[in-house]
Every structure is written in structure tokens, then in C-alpha cells.
Motif scaffolding. Structure first.
Motif, mmCIF file in Angstrom:
data_model
loop_
_atom_site.group_PDB
_atom_site.id
_atom_site.type_symbol
_atom_site.label_atom_id
_atom_site.label_comp_id
_atom_site.label_asym_id
_atom_site.label_seq_id
_atom_site.Cartn_x
_atom_site.Cartn_y
_atom_site.Cartn_z
ATOM 1 N N UNK A 83 164.173 5.311 141.660
ATOM 2 C CA UNK A 83 162.879 5.801 142.132
ATOM 3 C C UNK A 83 161.832 5.819 141.027
ATOM 4 N N UNK A 84 162.160 6.373 139.873
ATOM 5 C CA UNK A 84 161.180 6.469 138.797
ATOM 6 C C UNK A 84 160.781 5.093 138.283
ATOM 7 N N UNK A 85 161.728 4.164 138.221
ATOM 8 C CA UNK A 85 161.423 2.800 137.790
ATOM 9 C C UNK A 85 160.489 2.139 138.791
ATOM 10 N N UNK A 86 160.780 2.302 140.073
ATOM 11 C CA UNK A 86 159.947 1.711 141.115
ATOM 12 C C UNK A 86 158.532 2.292 141.051
ATOM 13 N N UNK A 87 158.441 3.576 140.832
ATOM 14 C CA UNK A 87 157.150 4.259 140.848
ATOM 15 C C UNK A 87 156.314 3.910 139.620
ATOM 16 N N UNK A 88 156.933 3.899 138.454
ATOM 17 C CA UNK A 88 156.168 3.736 137.226
ATOM 18 C C UNK A 88 156.042 2.298 136.747
ATOM 19 N N UNK A 91 155.249 -0.939 140.019
ATOM 20 C CA UNK A 91 153.972 -1.036 140.696
ATOM 21 C C UNK A 91 153.734 -0.146 141.892
ATOM 22 N N UNK A 92 154.644 0.746 142.234
ATOM 23 C CA UNK A 92 154.395 1.590 143.403
ATOM 24 C C UNK A 92 153.200 2.515 143.177
ATOM 25 N N UNK A 93 153.075 3.078 142.005
ATOM 26 C CA UNK A 93 151.930 3.943 141.715
ATOM 27 C C UNK A 93 150.621 3.158 141.819
ATOM 28 N N UNK A 94 150.591 1.963 141.231
ATOM 29 C CA UNK A 94 149.395 1.116 141.321
ATOM 30 C C UNK A 94 149.105 0.732 142.767
ATOM 31 N N UNK A 95 150.157 0.418 143.536
ATOM 32 C CA UNK A 95 149.972 0.057 144.940
ATOM 33 C C UNK A 95 149.380 1.214 145.736
ATOM 34 N N UNK A 96 149.855 2.419 145.495
ATOM 35 C CA UNK A 96 149.319 3.578 146.213
ATOM 36 C C UNK A 96 147.853 3.833 145.853
ATOM 37 N N UNK A 97 147.534 3.715 144.568
ATOM 38 C CA UNK A 97 146.145 3.936 144.143
ATOM 39 C C UNK A 97 145.232 2.845 144.700
#
Length: 109
Positions: A83-88, A91-97
Motif C-alpha cells: 500500500x505505501x509503495x503504491x501510494x508514494x 503514483x497513486x497520490x499523484x493520481x488522486x491529486x
């Protein structure tokens, strides 16, 4: 002693050793198993709830159908990633923003 300061065996190598009878295999376990490896049963529940909230948030944005492929790739990838790898770092964080501010919305729900 390792460079990272971590002594011992990484959990993904333990999974590879158990499932494939080889300590050299780094088995991807996905975000649910990652939650369990990091925080036990509570981690599984928390990671699953976080992923569910992310999916509900993406659904609430009413993104145009032309962009759905980007989300499908991320959701399918989440099955195999921590989860943390996917988020940070994946690109999941960038995708959400970027979804919140830049992608066009579908006018019909």
C-alpha cells in the motif's frame, strides 16, 4: 548487517520460501498481506478500508470515461503492491491529486 539497518529476512522472502520452497524468491503479496505483515489483523482491516475509501473517492469524482483506463491500471496493480509503495512511489497520490484538480468531469452521472 544490511545497508538499511534491517537484520533478518524480509517478509516477502519468507512468503517466497514458504510457497515456492526458495529463499531467493521475493513474492509480491499485495496490500492486504502487506497490512498483515506490518500491523497484523488490524493492518489488514485498515489497509482494506483505506483502499475502499480511495476507490469511493475516485468514483465520487465522476471522471470522464476516457480516463478510466488510468484508474483500472492502478486498481489492478494494487492487488500486487504494498500500500505505501503504491501510494508514494507508484503514483497513486499523484493520481488522486491530479484527478481532483485537472481531469475533466463527466456531466452525466
Amino acid at each position: 548487517r544490511s545497508f538499511s539497518g534491517f537484520d533478518g529476512v524480509y517478509p516477502t522472502y519468507e512468503v517466497g520460501s514458504y510457497l515456492f520452497d526458495s529463499k531467493e524468491i521475493n513474492a509480491n503479496t499485495g496490500f492486504i498481506a502487506d497490512g498483515f505483515m506490518n500491523f497484523g489483523i488490524i493492518g489488514m482491516i485498515v489497509y482494506t478500508l483505506l483502499m475502499s475509501l480511495i476507490i469511493l473517492y475516485i468514483k465520487s469524482l465522476s471522471i470522464k470515461k476516457e480516463y478510466i483506463g488510468i484508474y483500472c491500471i492502478m486498481i489492478i496493480s494494487s492487488i500486487e503492491m504494498e500500500f505505501t509503495v503504491m501510494f508514494l512511489t507508484h503514483g497513486l497520490l499523484f493520481l488522486l491529486i491530479s484527478s481532483t484538480y485537472y481531469f475533466e468531469r463527466d456531466s452525466i452521472n
